[in-house]
Design a protein around this motif. Structure first.
Motif, PDB file in Angstrom:
ATOM      1  N   HIS A   1      -2.624 -21.868  36.694  1.00  0.00           N
ATOM      2  CA  HIS A   1      -3.959 -21.429  37.092  1.00  0.00           C
ATOM      3  C   HIS A   1      -4.987 -21.786  36.024  1.00  0.00           C
ATOM      4  O   HIS A   1      -6.120 -22.161  36.339  1.00  0.00           O
ATOM      5  CB  HIS A   1      -3.967 -19.916  37.322  1.00  0.00           C
ATOM      6  CG  HIS A   1      -3.221 -19.503  38.548  1.00  0.00           C
ATOM      7  ND1 HIS A   1      -3.056 -18.181  38.916  1.00  0.00           N
ATOM      8  CD2 HIS A   1      -2.581 -20.225  39.502  1.00  0.00           C
ATOM      9  CE1 HIS A   1      -2.346 -18.125  40.032  1.00  0.00           C
ATOM     10  NE2 HIS A   1      -2.045 -19.356  40.395  1.00  0.00           N
ATOM     11  N   GLN A   2      -4.602 -21.646  34.753  1.00  0.00           N
ATOM     12  CA  GLN A   2      -5.511 -22.000  33.661  1.00  0.00           C
ATOM     13  C   GLN A   2      -5.930 -23.462  33.745  1.00  0.00           C
ATOM     14  O   GLN A   2      -7.109 -23.790  33.575  1.00  0.00           O
ATOM     15  CB  GLN A   2      -4.833 -21.763  32.311  1.00  0.00           C
ATOM     16  CG  GLN A   2      -4.933 -20.351  31.791  1.00  0.00           C
ATOM     17  CD  GLN A   2      -4.101 -20.161  30.545  1.00  0.00           C
ATOM     18  OE1 GLN A   2      -3.926 -21.090  29.758  1.00  0.00           O
ATOM     19  NE2 GLN A   2      -3.566 -18.974  30.373  1.00  0.00           N
ATOM     20  N   LYS A   3      -4.963 -24.327  33.985  1.00  0.00           N
ATOM     21  CA  LYS A   3      -5.280 -25.760  34.071  1.00  0.00           C
ATOM     22  C   LYS A   3      -6.279 -26.024  35.193  1.00  0.00           C
ATOM     23  O   LYS A   3      -7.257 -26.763  35.008  1.00  0.00           O
ATOM     24  CB  LYS A   3      -3.994 -26.574  34.255  1.00  0.00           C
ATOM     25  CG  LYS A   3      -3.100 -26.572  33.027  1.00  0.00           C
ATOM     26  CD  LYS A   3      -1.977 -27.584  33.120  1.00  0.00           C
ATOM     27  CE  LYS A   3      -0.909 -27.189  34.104  1.00  0.00           C
ATOM     28  NZ  LYS A   3       0.243 -28.122  34.087  1.00  0.00           N
TER      29      LYS A   3
ATOM     30  N   VAL B   1      -6.157 -16.374  41.184  1.00  0.00           N
ATOM     31  CA  VAL B   1      -5.363 -16.730  42.356  1.00  0.00           C
ATOM     32  C   VAL B   1      -6.028 -17.908  43.065  1.00  0.00           C
ATOM     33  O   VAL B   1      -7.255 -18.015  43.113  1.00  0.00           O
ATOM     34  CB  VAL B   1      -5.219 -15.519  43.310  1.00  0.00           C
ATOM     35  CG1 VAL B   1      -6.569 -15.047  43.840  1.00  0.00           C
ATOM     36  CG2 VAL B   1      -4.265 -15.818  44.461  1.00  0.00           C
ATOM     37  N   ASN B   2      -5.199 -18.794  43.587  1.00  0.00           N
ATOM     38  CA  ASN B   2      -5.680 -19.948  44.346  1.00  0.00           C
ATOM     39  C   ASN B   2      -5.931 -19.501  45.787  1.00  0.00           C
ATOM     40  O   ASN B   2      -5.011 -19.409  46.597  1.00  0.00           O
ATOM     41  CB  ASN B   2      -4.639 -21.071  44.297  1.00  0.00           C
ATOM     42  CG  ASN B   2      -5.149 -22.366  44.894  1.00  0.00           C
ATOM     43  OD1 ASN B   2      -5.984 -22.361  45.798  1.00  0.00           O
ATOM     44  ND2 ASN B   2      -4.643 -23.487  44.410  1.00  0.00           N
TER      45      ASN B   2
ATOM     46  N   VAL C   1       0.691  -9.736  43.382  1.00  0.00           N
ATOM     47  CA  VAL C   1      -0.178  -8.815  44.129  1.00  0.00           C
ATOM     48  C   VAL C   1      -1.456  -9.536  44.537  1.00  0.00           C
ATOM     49  O   VAL C   1      -1.924  -9.405  45.682  1.00  0.00           O
ATOM     50  CB  VAL C   1      -0.493  -7.562  43.294  1.00  0.00           C
ATOM     51  CG1 VAL C   1      -1.483  -6.661  44.028  1.00  0.00           C
ATOM     52  CG2 VAL C   1       0.782  -6.795  42.964  1.00  0.00           C
ATOM     53  N   LEU C   2      -2.019 -10.322  43.618  1.00  0.00           N
ATOM     54  CA  LEU C   2      -3.209 -11.106  43.947  1.00  0.00           C
ATOM     55  C   LEU C   2      -2.926 -12.084  45.077  1.00  0.00           C
ATOM     56  O   LEU C   2      -3.748 -12.275  45.981  1.00  0.00           O
ATOM     57  CB  LEU C   2      -3.685 -11.879  42.713  1.00  0.00           C
ATOM     58  CG  LEU C   2      -4.203 -11.067  41.528  1.00  0.00           C
ATOM     59  CD1 LEU C   2      -4.603 -12.005  40.393  1.00  0.00           C
ATOM     60  CD2 LEU C   2      -5.375 -10.202  41.936  1.00  0.00           C
ATOM     61  N   GLU C   3      -1.743 -12.702  45.030  1.00  0.00           N
ATOM     62  CA  GLU C   3      -1.381 -13.663  46.069  1.00  0.00           C
ATOM     63  C   GLU C   3      -1.256 -12.975  47.424  1.00  0.00           C
ATOM     64  O   GLU C   3      -1.673 -13.528  48.457  1.00  0.00           O
ATOM     65  CB  GLU C   3      -0.074 -14.362  45.685  1.00  0.00           C
ATOM     66  CG  GLU C   3      -0.247 -15.286  44.487  1.00  0.00           C
ATOM     67  CD  GLU C   3       1.056 -15.822  43.916  1.00  0.00           C
ATOM     68  OE1 GLU C   3       1.012 -16.740  43.069  1.00  0.00           O
ATOM     69  OE2 GLU C   3       2.129 -15.319  44.302  1.00  0.00           O
TER      70      GLU C   3
END
Length: 334
Positions: free
Chosen positions: A24-26, A137-138, A253-255
């Motif tokens: 996610h950072q990338k 989250v994506n 949880v975010l997903e």
């Protein structure tokens, strides 16, 4: 401005929450148009952004300090979430705590994913500046997709009528795996699927026994599955049930929230400030409460909170994380 994202032990950790946070950072840096490298041999950088705690980490930090580089330490873990994880973890937790305090104290600036995680580090006595930045989250990846949902149901040979409860995590007691199985015993009419994997040699024997054979027929441990199947599971299941005892955030949880899924979690401090019981999720404190809530959600006797949960996930998008990181990087450099 150029950033070196350092991640030691990628093969071992890529299936963990830290591994997903790194990915996610990338994406976040790309969205904010921040130049970065993950090649430790590439010394053309201004900020060293550390994500892990391996034996080479201290050496990498010391090398950066010698070159007057700024060091940001992403504190993904603490002693609290190390307990009740790997075989023997509880015995060495005091040493682990001392070890990570020493590493974190080498950073010029710390990042944690939640206010709770920040508070834990402050209680350790760490004096460094600490900013809260979600792991993110994506949103596009987890938005409901009928084709993905069909692949999920076909993979597990689920009938149209079959009610399904899912969870995602490593085989840790801390994650609530034993509670997940105990609750499943009360509902043989539902299918319970626990996604995730870690070597069974690395966990206590009671967890190993449960995963291998000591669980009811309605519980499935398919291992680590990525892509369309698990993404379809998130949105197509009747409930995401995550009875974890300790988290620094909980990317899964975010997903689930981003998948427009109803979420049932344990009422623990990490969710303070972003999850609210009976508003964007349901919270329980023990297996009796979990069972009552689970049945009410699955049988639609309780309100559907998925829309509110989805709105919560919007505030933790990859793009939003990129904007926050850019601002922090600029502050640290100045």
């Amino acid at each position: 401005m150029r950033v070196l994202l350092y991640f030691e032990g990628k093969k071992m950790l890529e299936k963990s929450g830290i591994g997903r946070a790194f990915e996610h950072q990338k994406k976040a840096l790309e969205s904010a148009e921040i130049d970065y490298t993950t090649d430790i041999k590439d010394q053309n950088y201004d900020i060293l952004h550390i994500n892990t705690y391996g034996i080479n980490t201290r050496k990498v930090i010391q090398q950066a300090k010698k070159q007057d580089k700024k060091v940001i330490y992403h504190a993904h873990s603490n002693a609290e979430d190390f307990q009740n994880s790997f075989l023997g973890a509880n015995t060495i937790t005091p040493l682990y705590k001392k070890y990570i305090i020493g590493l974190y104290s080498l950073g010029d600036h710390l990042l944690t994913p939640t206010p709770y995680a920040k508070r834990v580090l402050q209680e350790y006595g760490i004096q460094k500046p600490i900013d809260v930045v979600s792991n993110g989250v994506n949103l596009a990846q987890f938005y409901p997709d009928k084709q993905k949902e069909q692949k999920f149901r076909e993979y597990f040979q689920l009938s149209d009528e079959q009610k399904v409860i899912i969870s995602v995590g490593l085989y840790f007691r801390r994650k609530g795996l034993m509670d997940f199985v105990e609750v499943a015993k009360k509902f043989p009419q539902y299918k319970f699927i626990w996604f995730g994997h870690i070597s069974l040699y690395s966990v206590p024997k009671e967890i190993r026994r449960i995963v291998q054979y000591d669980h009811p027929e309605n519980v499935v441990f398919p291992g680590y599955i990525k892509g369309d199947i698990i993404e379809g599971a998130y949105s197509n299941a009747d409930l995401f049930f995550f009875p974890s005892y300790e988290e620094t955030e909980g990317i899964v949880v975010l997903e689930a929230l981003a998948s427009l899924q109803n979420v049932l979690v344990r009422d623990i401090p990490v969710y303070e400030g972003w999850l609210q019981d009976r508003y964007n999720c349901y919270m329980g404190r023990n297996n009796e409460e979990f069972s009552q809530l689970l049945e009410g959600i699955v049988e639609k006797r309780l309100p559907d909170l998925s829309e509110n949960g989805w709105q919560t996930a919007q505030n933790k998008s990859i793009q939003h994380i990129g904007t926050q990181l850019k601002s922090i990087y600029e502050t640290v450099l100045s």
